[in-house]
Every structure is written in structure tokens, then in C-alpha cells.
Design an enzyme around this catalytic site. Structure first.
Site, PDB file in Angstrom:
ATOM      1  N   ASP A   1       7.076 -16.792   2.142  1.00  0.00           N
ATOM      2  CA  ASP A   1       7.537 -17.916   2.038  1.00  0.00           C
ATOM      3  C   ASP A   1       6.917 -18.892   1.252  1.00  0.00           C
ATOM      4  O   ASP A   1       5.470 -18.929   1.504  1.00  0.00           O
ATOM      5  CB  ASP A   1       7.824 -18.563   3.786  1.00  0.00           C
ATOM      6  CG  ASP A   1       7.969 -19.976   3.903  1.00  0.00           C
ATOM      7  OD1 ASP A   1       9.199 -20.259   3.703  1.00  0.00           O
ATOM      8  OD2 ASP A   1       7.196 -20.684   4.433  1.00  0.00           O
TER       9      ASP A   1
ATOM     10  N   GLU B   1      -0.159   1.509  -1.231  1.00  0.00           N
ATOM     11  CA  GLU B   1      -0.553   2.759  -0.388  1.00  0.00           C
ATOM     12  C   GLU B   1       0.358   3.315   0.588  1.00  0.00           C
ATOM     13  O   GLU B   1       0.188   4.494   1.236  1.00  0.00           O
ATOM     14  CB  GLU B   1      -1.746   2.092   0.483  1.00  0.00           C
ATOM     15  CG  GLU B   1      -2.932   1.770  -0.408  1.00  0.00           C
ATOM     16  CD  GLU B   1      -4.201   0.812   0.625  1.00  0.00           C
ATOM     17  OE1 GLU B   1      -3.824   1.235   1.823  1.00  0.00           O
ATOM     18  OE2 GLU B   1      -5.006   0.335   0.167  1.00  0.00           O
TER      19      GLU B   1
END
Length: 558
Positions: free
Chosen positions: A224, A273
Site C-alpha cells: 500500500d 530466500e
């Protein structure tokens, strides 16, 4: 709940894992949790309600579900004022409900993208409450923008910035001893104080929040106000007194600052990751598509909303220009274009297209509803034919119009009560969607709905449209099935424009051809092959096709 256990249990299914770069051509469905499905009859949508409707979304044919905020919040701005980023607001359920939702979605080969709100918190966030309680000099105040006021007694705001919701972007606090004190910055509502991203604790906190939800199994984040967070050094005044009209047209000292990109490079390292191709999506209002492309460079975010496309009226010349600009901007950074027609902040496109051009993205009049729906259906097929990823806002597959006649006493958009700033009529696109022909809320729940639904929505419900060949719902289902089946649709970075009559867009992608007639009259074009799908009735005679007004046609030359 063990984070390790949750991460393993919520891993993508084998079908998901096999599909590399899924986000490059994904169709992502936005769920506004308040308004999708209510499981407990309190009139408010919730996570269990969403979970119960996941098979509908699987059958619709979307790839992922983006959930607007469901975090713990006082709901001053419908959840975009977050008090606890690691908790679910009780109105929506709890963390176990979120875990079950993610698990069930993955079982159905649906991915889950959650909202992240990093520009500001709620004023009920523990950091902000402590900052107020501890008074001037509190280390917590450095995590926000607390500043002394101007004027003889500090009675004037620190600068002239305006809130997006109208009025000053600063609010003065009353200190613990009862005296008027410092001011704090809020680019949105006063209940949404802006974080100071120059403070290392803020970055540390959000990196931890990312890991929390990634360990829960979410497949990505929609960020956002992704163009916010970083403010120009010294918080300088803005020369123009009508700042709100400048938004989206110029780089402001509080939006689209270059420093945001350092944050996203750090975040991308974390995301990479994790297995399963998790993604970031930017809500970035920028002056140009070229500046939007900065957010999706290879080491930053994966996608950015294409607001320039959303704001384009149903006009062939304007649409072609935005398509070309978008593809040209995204190509150098290797990011997919995105296409969107509606969301929770703008008037639904079935109503925007029902009105004359030039009225903006928040419209208060119903317009010609038959015209609006016809154009909306055609615009959907055009959007889904373009290279890249597409976003669908809940209920647009039903052809829902905006509710433009909500009584003042039921409105809840905070901008509506602020006077200036945004028009404050976003409630019209947030009315709960209808599932059945009957019931207190047309199947949304057993206890009515938090915003009233029009009676005519019974005939627009999922139940009323399912199995009806020419319904908007079946058009969406067919379009998404064809899009997935046709090898020349979906990912890509270019189109081959074809000659076409004025007011008509025609382009080729391999053996696929799309023709969109944006005019109010039928036009004659070549019949490019076998019709795959059309938003209206197309007649073919002697190798030509008569395409009705405001209609899009898909052909295959194979």
C-alpha cells in the site's frame, strides 16, 4: 502455532511449483474482506467466509487472491490503519483462520497475496501510543514525524503539506501535562501517523513482519502507498497551494522519492530466500509509466499497478497510447505489464464507462447502465488479451455497477467526512457482493450487510448468472479458460497492431487476434479466423465480420 510447521503445511502445491514465473501472466482477484462473504451473520465479511468461497474463485479461473487488510485495526480507514501487523482483527477472525485460508487456497492451487501497509500505522499502534504517553523527547517519537509547530506559540503546522483525505497533513497533540505540544505527520487520516523510515527500528520491524507472513505461507504482498515512506530531506513546503490536484502529475516531496528503492532492494533479498516464487506488487501512483517502471527493476518488486490504464476512458486512441507506453516502459526492466479496471478505491468500471469521459475515477452518477455494462464487458476482454498480468476486483465478474445513491447516514469512507481531498464516495464500490437471488443480503451472510445492497442485485447474483450463456459471469469464466488454454495469451511484452477502422483497436499475438470496437456504431473488419469469444453477437459474411458497438472479439488463426 509453529512458524516452521505453518510454512511447511502451506507450501505451494506441485502444480504451483512447476509453473515458473507464474506472476508474469497471472490473473489476480482482489477480495475486499468486509464485502466478500460473512460466515457468522454479523453483517461483516470475514476470513472464514472467504475460505468458504475459495472453490468459486478456483472455478472462476484466477491464479491468485489478493486480500485487502485484515490486520488488527480500529478501522478508521477500513483496516488501512494497522494497530498490530501480526494479528487478525477480531471482526475478520484470528490467525488460525488465516492459516486455514492459506492452506485451503494452496490445496485449490490458488496463491494468497496479502496487503502490507508500511507508510503509516494506526494511532492505536503501541509505538504511537507510547510516543504520546511518554511526551516530548520520547525515543518512540523518532519512529514517526513529530515536529514543533511554527508561529509564536507553535500554533501553526510545521509545513504546508495537505492530507490526501483533505485538510492539513499535520495534527497537534496534547502533551501528558495537558498543554498543546508537537505536531505529527499523517498524509492520510489523523488516525494514520506516518512512519519515519529514516529510523532503523522501522526497517527492522517491517523486515520481521515480512518474515512472519512468509513463514505463514503467503505467496506475496501488495504494498500500500508503495511510493510513500521516504520524505524529502527537511520536509520542504510545496509552492502550489492546490496540492491535491498535483498528485499523480509531479514528484512530490512526500511521494515517489528515490529513497524508497533502497527499501525494496532490502525486501527483495528476504523474499528470494523463500521457495515458491513469492512476489511483491506495488501500489505506486507516479507521474509517468516510466517512473512506475523504477519499482519493478530486477532487484526490486515484481509488479506495479498500472493506474494510467485504469484512468483511461473507453477510447481506442487513448487506450492504444497507454498500452504502447506501458509495454515500452516495462520492456527495459524485464517486468510484466499489469492491467486493471477497478479496485476498492475507484468507481467500478461498469459505472465509469456509463458516464461521459473526463469525469475521473470517482463518479457519483449512474449514467447509462446498459451502455456501461456493454463497454465493461468489452474492456474486460481487451484487458485479458494484453500481454502481462491482469487484476479483477470482486464483483466485476458479475457486472456490478457502483452504488451511487447510498444514504449519507450509512457512509463510512473517512474521506467523506473530511470535506476536501478525495471525493469520499468509495463506499459505492465496496457494497457486499450478491451470491444468491434471495436472503437478507443475497447470500453474503445471514444478518444483512454493513452497506445496503440494491434490490436489483438479486438478478446480478452468482446464482442468477451461473449457467446463463450470455451472462457477465459466464463471459469471465470463458475468458479466463481461453486465456489459460491459448499459448499466445498471457505473458509477453509486445503486440502487433493491425490496421483497423477509426475507433477500433486490433492487434495480433502469434495466432491470436483481438479486435475491440470502442465506437457507438457497428464496424466491419476482416474475419481473422475462428471466433474464440466475443462480448457481443458478431456476424460473419463473406470473410468479413460485423462487430457491434462497444464489443471486443477474440479470434484464432490456427
Amino acid at each position: 502455532m509453529s512458524q516452521q510447521h505453518s510454512a511447511l503445511a502451506s507450501a505451494p502445491t506441485p502444480a504451483q511449483a512447476k509453473r515458473g514465473d507464474w506472476w508474469r501472466d497471472a490473473v489476480i482477484y482482489q477480495v475486499y474482506p468486509r464485502s466478500f462473504a460473512d460466515s457468522n451473520g454479523d453483517g461483516m465479511g470475514d476470513l472464514e467466509g472467504i475460505r468458504s468461497r475459495l472453490p468459486y474463485l478456483r472455478d472462476l479461473g484466477v491464479d491468485a487472491v489478493w486480500l485487502s487488510p485484515f490486520y488488527a485495526s480500529p478501522q478508521a480507514d477500513a483496516g488501512y490503519d494497522v494497530a498490530d501487523y501480526r494479528a487478525v482483527d477480531p471482526m475478520f477472525g484470528n490467525l488460525l483462520d488465516a492459516d486455514a485460508l492459506i492452506r485451503d487456497a494452496h490445496e485449490l492451487s490458488l496463491r494468497i497475496i496479502v496487503d502490507l501497509v508500511p507508510n503509516h500505522s494506526s494511532d492505536q499502534h503501541e509505538w504511537f501510543k507510547r510516543a504520546l504517553r511518554e511526551g516530548p523527547g520520547s525515543p518512540l517519537r523518532d519512529r514517526y514525524y513529530f515536529r514543533p509547530g511554527k508561529g509564536e506559540h507553535g500554533e501553526l503546522p510545521p509545513n504546508n503539506w495537505e492530507s490526501i483525505f483533505g485538510g492539513p497533513a499535520w495534527t497537534r497533540v496534547t502533551e501528558p501535562d495537558g498543554t498543546p505540544g508537537e505536531w505529527y505527520l499523517h498524509l492520510f487520516a489523523p488516525e494514520q501517523p506516518d512512519f519515519n523510515w529514516e529510523h532503523p527500528a522501522v526497517g527492522d520491524e517491517f523486515r520481521s513482519i515480512l518474515r512472519f507472513w512468509l513463514d505463514m505461507g503467503v505467496d506475496g504482498f501488495r504494498i500500500d502507498v508503495a511510493h510513500g515512506m521516504v520524505k524529502a530531506a527537511g520536509l520542504p513546503d510545496i509552492g502550489d497551494g492546490d496540492q491535491l490536484k498535483l498528485l499523480g502529475n509531479d514528484v512530490m516531496p512526500f511521494f515517489d522519492q528515490d529513497g524508497v528503492h533502497d527499501i525494496y532492494r532490502q525486501w527483495r533479498l528476504i523474499l528470494d530466500e523463500y521457495a515458491g516464487e513469492r512476489i511483491f506488487v506495488a501500489e505506486a501512483w507516479t507521474p509517468t509509466v516510466a517512473r512506475t517502471a523504477n519499482y519493478v527493476r530486477p532487484d526490486e518488486l515484481h509488479q506495479a499497478f498500472n493506474f494510467q490504464y485504469l484512468g483511461t476512458h473507453w477510447d481506442a486512441e487513448e487506450l492504444r497510447k497507454v498500452v504502447d507506453l506501458t509495454l515500452e516502459a516495462m520492456r527495459p526492466v524485464g517486468a510484466p505489464a499489469t492491467w486493471v479496471l477497478s479496485n476498492h478505491d475507484v468507481t467500478r468500471h461498469a459505472t465509469r464507462f456509463a458516464n461521459p469521459a473526463g469525469l475521473g475515477t470517482q463518479i457519483r452518477t449512474a449514467g447509462d447502465r446498459a451502455l456501461g455494462l456493454r463497454r465493461a464487458r468489452a474492456a474486460t476482454l481487451l484487458m485479458l488479451a494484453l500481454p502481462g498480468s491482469a487484476y479483477v476486483y470482486q464483483g466485476e465478474e458479475l457486472g456490478l455497477p457502483d452504488v451511487v445513491d447510498l444514504p449519507d447516514e450509512v457512509r463510512q469512507d473517512p474521506a467523506y467526512f473530511r470535506g476536501a481531498g478525495q471525493d469520499g464516495f468509495r463506499d459505492g464500490c465496496r457494497v457486499p457482493i450478491p451470491w444468491t437471488r434471495e436472503g437478507s443480503s443475497y447470500g453474503f451472510g445471514t444478518g444483512g450487510s454493513w452497506l445496503p445492497q440494491p434490490a436489483e442485485w438479486a438478478d446480478l447474483s452468482v446464482e442468477a448468472q451461473t449457467g446463463v450463456a450470455d451472462s457477465t459471469l459466464e463471459l469471465y469464466r470463458s475468458a479466463l479458460a481461453v486465456r489459460r488454454a491459448e499459448p499466445d495469451l498471457g505473458a509477453g511484452d509486445s503486440v502487433e497492431w493491425l490496421r483497423a477502422p477509426e475507433g477500433v483497436l486490433a492487434f495480433r499475438r502469434g495466432e491470436f487476434v483481438c479486435v475491440a470496437n470502442t465506437t457507438g456504431e457497428s464496424v466491419t473488419t476482416p474475419a481473422y479466423g475462428r471466433v474464440l469469444l466475443a462480448s457481443g453477437e458478431v456476424a460473419e459474411v463473406d470473410g468479413d465480420a460485423k462487430v457491434p458497438a462497444d464489443t471486443t472479439v477474440w479470434w484464432t488463426t490456427a
